[in-house]
Enzyme design. Structure first.
Site, PDB file in Angstrom:
ATOM      1  N   GLU A 106       1.043  -1.592  -0.343  1.00  0.00           N
ATOM      2  CA  GLU A 106       0.033   0.322   0.175  1.00  0.00           C
ATOM      3  C   GLU A 106       0.258   1.201   0.028  1.00  0.00           C
ATOM      4  OE1 GLU A 106      -2.640   0.206   3.496  1.00  0.00           O
ATOM      5  OE2 GLU A 106      -3.586   2.170   1.457  1.00  0.00           O
ATOM      6  N   ASP A 151      -0.722  -4.971   3.074  1.00  0.00           N
ATOM      7  CA  ASP A 151      -1.855  -3.764   4.204  1.00  0.00           C
ATOM      8  C   ASP A 151      -0.901  -4.164   5.354  1.00  0.00           C
ATOM      9  OD1 ASP A 151      -2.531  -1.843   4.650  1.00  0.00           O
ATOM     10  OD2 ASP A 151      -4.810  -2.278   3.425  1.00  0.00           O
ATOM     11  N   ILE A 204      -1.606  -1.676   7.522  1.00  0.00           N
ATOM     12  CA  ILE A 204      -1.462  -1.519   8.695  1.00  0.00           C
ATOM     13  C   ILE A 204      -3.341  -1.093   7.499  1.00  0.00           C
ATOM     14  CG2 ILE A 204      -3.485  -0.154  10.875  1.00  0.00           C
ATOM     15  CD1 ILE A 204      -0.124   0.772  11.215  1.00  0.00           C
ATOM     16  N   ASP A 205      -3.876  -2.034   8.148  1.00  0.00           N
ATOM     17  CA  ASP A 205      -5.630  -2.123   7.415  1.00  0.00           C
ATOM     18  C   ASP A 205      -6.466  -1.176   8.918  1.00  0.00           C
ATOM     19  OD1 ASP A 205      -7.280  -2.131   5.818  1.00  0.00           O
ATOM     20  OD2 ASP A 205      -8.137  -3.956   6.408  1.00  0.00           O
ATOM     21  N   THR A 262      -6.449   2.127   9.180  1.00  0.00           N
ATOM     22  CA  THR A 262      -5.448   2.968   9.226  1.00  0.00           C
ATOM     23  C   THR A 262      -6.394   4.537   9.901  1.00  0.00           C
ATOM     24  OG1 THR A 262      -4.236   2.706   7.942  1.00  0.00           O
ATOM     25  CG2 THR A 262      -3.454   5.052   8.474  1.00  0.00           C
ATOM     26  N   ASP A 293      -6.515  -5.137  -0.241  1.00  0.00           N
ATOM     27  CA  ASP A 293      -7.222  -5.264   1.203  1.00  0.00           C
ATOM     28  C   ASP A 293      -7.782  -6.417   0.613  1.00  0.00           C
ATOM     29  OD1 ASP A 293      -7.428  -2.176   2.253  1.00  0.00           O
ATOM     30  OD2 ASP A 293      -7.779  -1.843   0.330  1.00  0.00           O
TER      31      ASP A 293
END
Ligand code: IPD
Length: 387
Positions: free
Chosen positions: A180, A200, A202-203, A205, A330
């Site tokens: 990402e 990803d 940190i999904d 954020t 994602d």
């Protein structure tokens, strides 16, 4: 694996060779058991095979070994054992395992230790992704925006992404990465036939920035453009979701199954808002939600993390998910987990999923997925591979 098989036919010399090889492997495994997590990356599945960082034979044996043995190899603490190596369950039969599957197996072996040991674990590597995120969750953060005022990034997103990529690249120098924050900095998102990690860091954020504890790390892995496995770690609840193509989906070792619901008027539906907030986009977003409520869905929920929403679907806690404006990072890991839990992941047009199209419908059944796809109006977010 039965190492003694065929002894009679090959005679004493072959037998000694087998014993020698077995002894070397046992020594390697013992070394791993005694070492710290940081040491484990290298020696367990040695770098004898230049492409995959694992010998084909060792990878095959790894596929046969019981979970607890593999867990012991990674980390001897009982707490970790419970959470280790779930993506090995139901591994492909070694007899039919080709090079691609060996690549996948070696990748599976490498990914979990990078993600998920807890800070109280005696084998802890303080640099694991989840430890960094949980520590940073309650601290002050430096926040920047990306494509819109609601599309956020922090220094922790970058730190975790760099950590994951550097650890994996060290093991697999020839693999490709789609991630990402690299994409936000201009790296191209192109899925080739090469083994590719889709990350990803940190999904959720925005949740992370607000200390709302619904945040995850998501790592998917594809070979020849086929999604092979996915790992999603819910950092605050310490839930490890894993799915491997043909090998099932699990959460902390418990098998996942979708609800099987077919009736939209009995469904709990999840969605996410997406980053665009211009009036036309918001109107379409709200009108899509209204259409599902008119169809008498029991509820529509927005939890702020598309990967964890998709994990709820895989575990049967929700019946469907749709979104415009999410990205391949994602979707990659979650897609494998949902499919392996018995669910469906398709394009909002009703056709096959296009990982780069920034839109998805996922559901517990095809009937449900088609009902939702038919109800939706398209919101155009472009494509990840054209940005
Ligand atoms: C986002 C979150 C959000 C969803 C976005 C995603 P990020 O991921 O999952 O809920 O609406 O489409 O991109 O930016 O937190 O990694």
């Amino acid at each position: 694996m039965d190492l003694g098989r065929g002894e009679g036919r090959r005679g004493v010399g072959a037998n000694r060779e087998d014993e020698k090889q077995k002894g070397q492997e046992n020594t390697a495994l013992r070394t791993c058991k005694q070492s710290t997590l940081a040491d484990v990356r290298a020696p367990c599945y040695s770098s004898e095979h230049p492409c995959i960082g694992a010998t084909t034979e060792l990878a095959r044996k790894a596929a046969l070994r019981p979970q607890s043995d593999l867990c012991g190899t990674v980390c001897p603490s009982s707490r970790s054992q419970r959470r280790c190596c779930h993506i090995f369950s139901g591994a492909v039969s070694p007899a039919v395992m080709g090079l691609d599957q060996c690549v996948v197996l070696a990748a599976c072996t490498a990914v979990e230790p990078v993600l998920k040991l807890s800070p109280v674990d005696p084998c802890m590597n303080s640099e694991t992704a989840d430890a960094i995120i949980r520590k940073a969750l309650t601290e002050e953060k430096r926040v920047s925006t990306k494509t819109s005022a609601a599309d956020l990034v922090t220094e922790t997103d970058h730190l975790v992404e760099d950590l994951i990529i550097s650890e994996l690249r060290e093991r697999f120098p020839s693999h490709r990465f789609i991630a990402e924050e690299a994409a936000a900095s201009g790296a191209k998102c192109v899925l080739t036939h090469n083994p590719t990690w889709i990350i990803d860091p940190i999904d959720g954020t925005c949740n992370f920035v607000h200390r709302f504890p619904t945040v995850a790390v998501s790592i998917g892995f594809a070979v020849r453009q086929e999604l092979e496995f996915g790992v999603i770690y819910h950092c605050t609840e310490e839930r490890l979701y894993t799915g491997r193509r043909g090998g099932g989906a699990f959460c902390n070792g418990q098998r996942l199954r979708v609800s099987g619901e077919t009736d939209l008027s009995k469904a709990l539906v999840l969605t996410e808002i997406g980053p665009k907030r211009d009036p036309a986009t918001l109107k379409l977003f709200l009108s899509n939600m209204e259409r599902l409520l008119h169809a008498k869905a029991h509820g529509v929920r927005v939890i702020g993390s598309s990967t964890l929403a998709l994990c709820h679907l895989a575990s049967g806690a929700a019946d469907a998910y749709y979104q415009f404006g999410l990205h391949c990072w994602d979707l990659a890991a979650a897609t494998v987990i949902i499919r392996e839990a018995g669910g469906i992941v398709i394009d909002t047009s009703g056709g096959p999923l296009d990982l780069m199209a920034c839109r998805v419908v996922a559901a517990s059944t095809r009937e449900m997925a088609m009902l939702i796809a038919q109800a939706l109006q398209t919101i155009n977010y472009g494509r990840d591979d054209e940005k």
